[in-house]
Design a protein around this motif. Structure first.
Motif, PDB file in Angstrom:
ATOM      1  N   SER A  37       0.771  -1.173   0.013  1.00  0.00           N
ATOM      2  CA  SER A  37      -0.141   0.004   0.002  1.00  0.00           C
ATOM      3  C   SER A  37       0.881   1.380   0.016  1.00  0.00           C
ATOM      4  O   SER A  37       0.361   2.452  -0.512  1.00  0.00           O
ATOM      5  CB  SER A  37      -0.986   0.017   1.227  1.00  0.00           C
ATOM      6  N   ASN A  38       1.926   1.224   0.660  1.00  0.00           N
ATOM      7  CA  ASN A  38       2.797   2.333   0.528  1.00  0.00           C
ATOM      8  C   ASN A  38       3.606   2.528  -0.791  1.00  0.00           C
ATOM      9  O   ASN A  38       3.728   3.789  -1.187  1.00  0.00           O
ATOM     10  CB  ASN A  38       4.014   2.211   1.623  1.00  0.00           C
ATOM     11  N   LEU A  43      -6.393   0.993  14.859  1.00  0.00           N
ATOM     12  CA  LEU A  43      -5.167   1.711  15.022  1.00  0.00           C
ATOM     13  C   LEU A  43      -4.216   1.821  13.908  1.00  0.00           C
ATOM     14  O   LEU A  43      -3.947   2.674  13.266  1.00  0.00           O
ATOM     15  CB  LEU A  43      -4.585   1.525  16.233  1.00  0.00           C
ATOM     16  N   ALA A  44      -4.076   0.454  13.426  1.00  0.00           N
ATOM     17  CA  ALA A  44      -3.025   0.386  12.227  1.00  0.00           C
ATOM     18  C   ALA A  44      -3.617   0.910  10.998  1.00  0.00           C
ATOM     19  O   ALA A  44      -2.656   1.592  10.112  1.00  0.00           O
ATOM     20  CB  ALA A  44      -3.011  -1.141  11.726  1.00  0.00           C
ATOM     21  N   ALA A  45      -5.070   0.801  10.829  1.00  0.00           N
ATOM     22  CA  ALA A  45      -5.462   1.515   9.613  1.00  0.00           C
ATOM     23  C   ALA A  45      -5.482   3.007   9.797  1.00  0.00           C
ATOM     24  O   ALA A  45      -5.216   3.674   8.626  1.00  0.00           O
ATOM     25  CB  ALA A  45      -7.163   1.258   9.465  1.00  0.00           C
ATOM     26  N   ARG A  46      -5.570   3.646  10.973  1.00  0.00           N
ATOM     27  CA  ARG A  46      -5.512   5.112  11.064  1.00  0.00           C
ATOM     28  C   ARG A  46      -3.968   5.597  10.630  1.00  0.00           C
ATOM     29  O   ARG A  46      -3.698   6.561  10.164  1.00  0.00           O
ATOM     30  CB  ARG A  46      -5.837   5.413  12.488  1.00  0.00           C
ATOM     31  N   GLU A  54      -3.139   5.252   6.992  1.00  0.00           N
ATOM     32  CA  GLU A  54      -3.625   6.424   6.130  1.00  0.00           C
ATOM     33  C   GLU A  54      -2.464   7.407   6.013  1.00  0.00           C
ATOM     34  O   GLU A  54      -2.145   8.102   5.031  1.00  0.00           O
ATOM     35  CB  GLU A  54      -4.663   6.839   6.989  1.00  0.00           C
ATOM     36  N   GLN A  55      -1.849   7.694   7.388  1.00  0.00           N
ATOM     37  CA  GLN A  55      -0.765   8.662   7.341  1.00  0.00           C
ATOM     38  C   GLN A  55       0.447   8.269   6.831  1.00  0.00           C
ATOM     39  O   GLN A  55       1.236   9.129   6.287  1.00  0.00           O
ATOM     40  CB  GLN A  55      -0.326   9.087   8.778  1.00  0.00           C
ATOM     41  N   ILE A  84       2.821  10.583   4.295  1.00  0.00           N
ATOM     42  CA  ILE A  84       4.143  11.309   4.660  1.00  0.00           C
ATOM     43  C   ILE A  84       5.228  10.627   3.909  1.00  0.00           C
ATOM     44  O   ILE A  84       6.562  11.285   3.521  1.00  0.00           O
ATOM     45  CB  ILE A  84       4.555  10.921   6.260  1.00  0.00           C
ATOM     46  N   TYR A  85       5.267   9.347   3.374  1.00  0.00           N
ATOM     47  CA  TYR A  85       6.158   8.739   2.655  1.00  0.00           C
ATOM     48  C   TYR A  85       6.443   9.456   1.077  1.00  0.00           C
ATOM     49  O   TYR A  85       7.251   9.967   0.907  1.00  0.00           O
ATOM     50  CB  TYR A  85       5.846   7.130   2.225  1.00  0.00           C
TER      51      TYR A  85
END
Ligand code: GRF
Length: 202
Positions: free
Chosen positions: A12-13, A164-167, A170-171, A175-176
């Motif tokens: 996903s990244n 928490l992992a999903a939130r 998303e960030q 940032i990447y």
């Protein structure tokens, strides 16, 4: 800026970087390399016509010989930057030093907190009220390189590791591309003193 992305899983990244490139980020992802043949992220590369290569760690007796071949494979593409995007292998110091100052990783915690695995559950277990993600230069210290950019998210009372992992994820996708863009624009480098150097305001 030519970029080689290393993945092991969903990618996903990687997708966030592909989308950023399509939106005009001055990068060209020239290859995606996975240590797992079944990484779904490989199909993301193929879908965008990016060479998708597999170097399976199962075919190697040890880390050193694997990393030596991985380095040869990467260097065929002569990238300006190598990005670890969900790449789940520990790299040898020789490999890391070869890419000093031009290899990034994204880690799902507010480093230096929670290096290693299972970061979201560990943050919950520690009753953290904040958590997040960090983009950092890769050095020989696992998840320990100079931090480039972080994003914070709240930990909510009803959170479990998945929410928490999903939130956080998303960030990560925000940032990447931002950090890679700064590097592509020549605004970010790893200083001789081992600290990130960013000119102008982020
Ligand atoms: C993400 O949590 C990322 O922080 C970590 O690997 C996980 C999966 O990443 N490095 P991706 O979806 O494969 O990019």
């Amino acid at each position: 800026l030519s970029v080689v992305a290393l993945i092991s899983g969903g990618g996903s990244n990687l997708q966030a970087l592909i989308d950023a490139q399509a939106a005009g980020l001055p990068i060209r992802i020239v290859a995606v390399i996975s240590n797992r043949a079944d990484a779904p992220g490989l199909d993301r590369a193929r879908h965008h016509g990016i060479p998708a290569e597999i170097l399976s760690h199962r075919d190697y007796p040890d880390r050193e010989t694997y990393d030596a071949d991985l380095q040869r494979l990467i260097d065929r593409h002569d990238p300006g930057l190598v990005v670890l995007a969900g790449f789940m292998r520990i790299l040898t110091p020789e490999f890391v030093n070869h890419y000093r100052g031009r290899m990034f990783n994204i880690h799902p915690s507010l480093l230096p907190k929670f290096r290693g695995l299972h970061t979201h559950q560990r943050a919950l277990d520690a009753d953290e009220t904040e958590h997040g993600a960090s983009v950092h230069f890769v050095t020989a210290e696992l998840d320990g390189g100079p931090i480039i950019l972080q994003a914070r998210v709240p930990v909510l009372p009803e959170d479990d590791a998945a929410t928490l992992a999903a939130r956080v994820l998303e960030q990560e996708h925000r940032i990447y591309p931002a950090a890679v863009g700064w590097f592509a624009e020549g605004r970010l480098k790893l200083g001789e003193d081992g600290r990130p150097w960013l000119d102008g305001e982020p």
